[in-house]
Design an enzyme around this catalytic site. Sequence first.
Site, PDB file in Angstrom:
ATOM      1  N   CYS A 141       0.814  -1.225   0.000  1.00  0.00           N
ATOM      2  CA  CYS A 141       0.000   0.000   0.000  1.00  0.00           C
ATOM      3  C   CYS A 141       0.843   1.268   0.000  1.00  0.00           C
ATOM      4  CB  CYS A 141      -0.946  -0.006   1.197  1.00  0.00           C
ATOM      5  SG  CYS A 141      -2.091  -1.420   1.205  1.00  0.00           S
TER       6      CYS A 141
ATOM      7  N   HIS B  45      -3.224   7.119   2.117  1.00  0.00           N
ATOM      8  CA  HIS B  45      -3.696   5.828   1.630  1.00  0.00           C
ATOM      9  C   HIS B  45      -5.087   5.572   2.201  1.00  0.00           C
ATOM     10  CE1 HIS B  45      -4.213   1.639   0.950  1.00  0.00           C
ATOM     11  NE2 HIS B  45      -3.879   1.266   2.163  1.00  0.00           N
TER      12      HIS B  45
ATOM     13  N   ASN C 233     -10.204  -0.172   0.126  1.00  0.00           N
ATOM     14  CA  ASN C 233      -8.743  -0.134   0.130  1.00  0.00           C
ATOM     15  C   ASN C 233      -8.242  -0.766  -1.165  1.00  0.00           C
ATOM     16  OD1 ASN C 233      -6.012  -0.646   0.467  1.00  0.00           O
ATOM     17  ND2 ASN C 233      -6.195  -1.304   2.588  1.00  0.00           N
TER      18      ASN C 233
END
EC number: 2.3.1.180
Length: 332
Positions: free
Chosen positions: A127, A258, A288
Amino acid sequence: MTNLESAPASSPTALMGVRLLGSGASVPDRILTNHDLSQMVDTTDEWIASRTGIHERHIADGEADSVANLAAKAGQQAIAAAGLTAQDIDLIILSTSTTDDLFGTAGRVQKIIGADGAVAFDLVAACSGFVFGMVTAAQYIRTGVYKNVLLIGADVLSRWVDWHDRRTCILFGDGAGAVVLQACSPEQNGLLGFELRSDGKGNDLLNVNYLGRSTFNPITMNGQEVYRFAVRRVPEVIEKALHYASLEVHDLDWLILHQANQRIIDAVVNRFGIDPAKAVSNMGKYGNTSAASIPIALNEWVQAGKIQPNHLVAIAGFGAGLSWGSAVFRWG
């Protein structure tokens, strides 16, 4: 000397500047809502939304939604928005942890978009991949090796989700986002500061582990520890990147974290005491998307006319590795 200081512009050894311009994004058409998930596992829309901020996510549906195809669509949009053609691209960096091919997917992206003169490679930092990719791209530009770099964050995490595990299946979605980084004069430099970190001692907190015989475990995650890590470490790298840029957090026009959990964004906003309206959040629609989450959010705000040329933007990624990092740039 800070991590982006260079020799004087008149010096023959002066480093090039870096501009960020042209964004794009692509997500699958198929949408999986929290209500849909409540038919699959013991959960509810209220339970998911109140704990994560997520209401729905886009899920890949067949080869059309491969990492390569999603990445190529995002990349083509970014190239066009930058006023370039595929032939202008010198380097393609594909930040992904869910490659279509274990030997790499960036080459497929290069073929699809027709960037015949580009070098292409994958970069894996989970990520944090888009932030790590941005800093990597900048080094090639600043040293004069390449002029136009296409940076793409793309992941299809639904491939690795256990759809019977309500702790993880509610979190993840699929998609791709991209930007173009371009060489400019040192005086025009737009990438102002960055900080990257890794801590392998936390590697077991978030994994997709190899089992042998060409198989992998689904995603496993210690959610509480990842949350504690993020709210503690992410502000530190943002502060460090701002320090290198000789800026304060209140100088920022936008903060793009993020898109993992709304509670993490809220905690960082509270830590800095900034206007919550400056903190970009679109995880409610996408979940996500790992390395794609920051560029998807960036592109959405650019397309909406919210992020304007010369706006100051800080981005921060965090995730498996453990890895985390931040970059501060002036858009356009």
